[in-house]
Design an enzyme around this catalytic site. Structure first.
Site, short mmCIF file in Angstrom:
data_model
loop_
_atom_site.label_atom_id
_atom_site.label_comp_id
_atom_site.label_asym_id
_atom_site.label_seq_id
_atom_site.Cartn_x
_atom_site.Cartn_y
_atom_site.Cartn_z
N SER A 76 0.85 -1.18 0.00
CA SER A 76 0.00 0.00 0.00
C SER A 76 0.89 1.23 0.00
O SER A 76 2.03 1.17 0.47
CB SER A 76 -0.88 0.02 1.26
N TYR B 196 -1.07 0.15 10.70
CA TYR B 196 -1.32 -0.50 9.40
C TYR B 196 -0.17 -0.18 8.44
O TYR B 196 0.36 -1.06 7.76
CB TYR B 196 -2.66 0.00 8.85
#
Lengths: 443, 249
Positions: free
Chosen positions: B141, B154
């Site tokens: 990501s 995250y």
């Protein structure tokens, strides 16, 4: 994913392969069908391989003429009963739990309390479709090679897709039950044999902790489906009512001492004293009569993390001496068996690897451990010498050397299994442990 | 349809992006796929909803947070597939937002997004190398590139799996490892969150996965591609300015 048998003794890492539109999405190189995971040992798993599972949703049963139902192999006996009992039909054979699939019932050729009279499950199967790696989808009827190899074939000949099963007409969802308390093993055998002559269903619970004069004491229970005339006014209003309930389960982590010998002794004593010496005509529901253990979900966890061995064998008629000897060994054994279940079998069916045959069968639970395994090893020796056999659907620990003498039709079964599955894609931990399919011809 | 089926393992088999990628792949060629997912039956249902059911031959319940099962789960899947040509690692959970995350939440998030998938990828890499090679796509990501106050656990986990995947590519010359860094993708995982600039739909991300799977050499990908120059600038910004741009106030 990790799976085990109902006894939770051996675990396997498997991938689920769903059976879609009658075939597995791909035949894995090593796989075995798995239904609801109620076989106790390692029959429905293969470590590092695949379990072939029914893909949801499973279609509803349908009638094929009077009294014969076509049922998908992934249907559980529970689902089948919920569908059929209100219509006035009962399964021809019900094992001790209704949470088995029809496919599993065929693969283990399961028996019930009516074996002395009606035989095992496959005696009531008129036709089945079996998906095989070697010959595609085969329609098998009684007498066919495929039928005889698949009935009791432990899922190693193919995947049963559906079956036509002859059902039993019932007028009510109640059982008229008689109970006898018996003080010793001789009385028990006589009482069971006598009950078999009169009743469709019979079984005895035997106290495997009682010794000496009380050896083999227990409770014989026998019954038949009640007629409407047997019911009181309240029950007559809806004679076929059927809505069995399952109570909350057992937590995953039960300490190992919950079921130990003193607890078992106290439990058995109370249970024995509570049973009436003689009672007749008691009305009991289908679920408590046929599936008493199903009332408590996940009861198999009661034995704690190490799991338990369920052992069942059959001895031919005339071998009552061996039976008594086995009961003594269990009663003396370091590993406590709690309650045993004793029953008379009628003649064997046509399944080449089916367990039932004429004689006496005894089943017992033992907490797993080296002592229990040693005890069962010695029982196997006695059983083999007496011409009996151990039940593969419950086995988790038997030695492979006993297999050919216990199952004399093994060679014929292997020949058919090899035809249906020449690459031996169908295999299970049970198969690997016992060498059911035989030596791997140089592979 | 080609002769040999493409044998694919999806880690994080409930992932919408991965399942759409499998559906897309299977429209082009014969695909056999095993889904490893925390809820295998749900992943199978989801696969059917997204048009990938024809390709899915098996599913296994696999929780990235269970330390000792990665080797066995991968081995069982490879056995069912009869080999392994490709793997898509799409394990991901956003978990709680940063500030309130307790020790247990952080542990769970780091294990589920980084430690577990990395362990499973190690097993995949070994299985593929032993068979002469394969193609791996790892969904990282852009959150891996620079921590944000709102989701840094995250981001940290993605950063770890991102680096691990790039390392894997270097360590196993027979493997092609593609590291995908999408921006904001509209999926079930991000439902209800405020969208970022350059937000894309799941199909666009799936298309990128399929394209990456076919690439001939290992590399990193930005989805959409414009995020590469955008993040080249963003990463160079001084902290206070980054927080303004990232909406981290």
């Amino acid at each position: 994913m990790r799976v085990s048998g109902w006894g939770r003794t051996s675990w396997a890492e498997v991938t689920e392969v769903p059976i879609v539109a009658g075939v597995p999405t791909a035949w894995p190189r090593a796989g075995v069908p798995r239904g609801l995971g109620r076989s106790y040992g390692d029959a429905a798993q293969i470590d590092g391989g695949a379990v072939l599972v029914p893909s949801a949703p499973v279609p509803e049963p349908s009638w094929r003429g009077a009294g014969t139902v076509r049922v998908h192999a992934g249907t559980s006996i529970d689902e089948l009963l919920r569908w059929s009992v209100p219509q006035g039909w009962f399964v021809p054979v019900s094992p001790g739990t209704r949470f088995v699939t029809v496919g599993g019932a065929i693969a283990a050729d399961v028996h019930g309390k009516n074996h002395h009279r009606d035989g095992s499950f496959c005696a009531h199967v008129r036709r089945m479709r079996v998906a095989t790696p070697g010959e595609g989808t085969v329609v098998a009827r009684p007498g066919d090679d495929v039928f005889r190899a698949t009935a009791g074939g432990m899922g190693l000949t193919g995947v049963v897709l559906d079956a036509d099963v002859r059902m039993l007409r019932i007028a009510t969802s109640w059982m008229a039950v008689g109970t006898r308390r018996v003080d010793g093993i001789d009385d028990m055998l006589a009482c069971l044999a006598e009950a078999d002559g009169r009743n469709r269903y019979s079984v005895a619970w035997i106290d495997l902790l009682a010794r000496g004069a009380s050896l083999g004491r227990g409770v014989v229970s026998a019954g038949d489906h009640a007629t409407v005339a047997d019911l009181d006014a309240a029950r007559r209003a809806d004679p076929l009512a059927y809505a069995p309930r399952v109570r909350a389960g057992v937590p995953d982590a039960v300490p190992g001492f919950v079921l130990n010998r003193p607890v078992g002794r106290a439990f058995n004593e109370a249970w024995f004293r509570r049973a009436p010496r003689r009672r007749d005509g008691e009305l009991v529901g289908i679920a408590p009569f046929f599936h008493p253990l199903d009332a408590l979900r996940d009861w198999n966890r009661l034995y704690g993390r190490r799991g338990f061995l369920q052992h069942q064998f059959v001895l031919p008629d005339g071998r009552e001496g061996t039976l008594r000897h086995v009961v003594e060994r269990l009663a003396d054994g370091g590993a406590p068996g709690m309650l045993g279940v004793l029953k008379r079998f009628g003649p064997a069916g046509e399944g080449l690897l089916s367990f039932p045959r004429t004689g006496w069968t005894l089943a017992a639970d033992l907490a797993d451990g080296p002592e229990a395994r040693a005890l069962l090893d010695s029982l196997d020796e006695m059983v083999v010498q007496a011409g009996g056999r151990t039940y593969l659907a419950k086995d988790a620990r038997m030695r492979p050397r006993h297999l050919p003498s216990m199952y004399p039709k093994l060679t014929e079964w292997r020949r058919i299994a090899d035809r249906l599955d020449p690459d031996r894609r169908l295999t299970s931990d049970l198969d690997r442990r016992l060498g059911l399919r035989g030596s791997h011809r140089g592979r | 349809m080609g002769a040999d089926p493409l044998r694919v393992l999806v880690l994080g088999g409930g992932s919408e992006i991965a399942l759409r990628a499998v559906a897309r792949l299977s429209s082009e060629r014969d695909v056999r796929c095993v889904l490893a997912a925390r809820d295998a039956p749900a992943a199978r249902t989801r696969a059917a909803e997204l048009g990938a059911e024809r390709a899915v031959v098996g599913a296994t319940t696999w929780d990235a947070r269970e330390a000792d099962r990665h080797d066995a789960a991968v081995a069982a899947a490879v056995e069912v597939l009869g080999g392994l040509d490709a793997a898509i690692c799409a394990v991901g959970s956003l978990g709680h937002a940063s500030g309130e995350a307790g020790a247990a939440d952080v542990w769970s998030l780091m294990t589920a997004n980084a430690a577990g998938p990395a362990a499973a990828l190690a097993a995949v890499a070994r299985a593929m190398s032993a068979r002469g090679g394969g193609s791996i796509v790892v969904l990282s990501s852009v959150a891996a590139l620079r921590p944000r106050r709102s989701n840094y656990p995250y981001g940290a986990a993605k950063s770890a799996i991102d680096a691990f995947a790039r390392g894997l590519a270097g360590a196993h010359p027979s493997l092609r490892v593609q590291v995908l860094r999408p921006g904001f993708v509209r999926t079930r995982m991000t439902r209800g969150l405020e969208e970022a600039p350059f937000t894309i739909g799941p199909d666009r991300a799936a298309r990128a996965v399929v394209r990456a799977l076919g690439a001939r050499r290992s590399r990193t990908w930005y989805v959409p591609w414009v995020l590469r120059p955008v993040f080249a600038v963003l990463r160079a910004l001084p902290g206070p300015l980054w927080r303004v741009v990232a909406g981290d106030r």
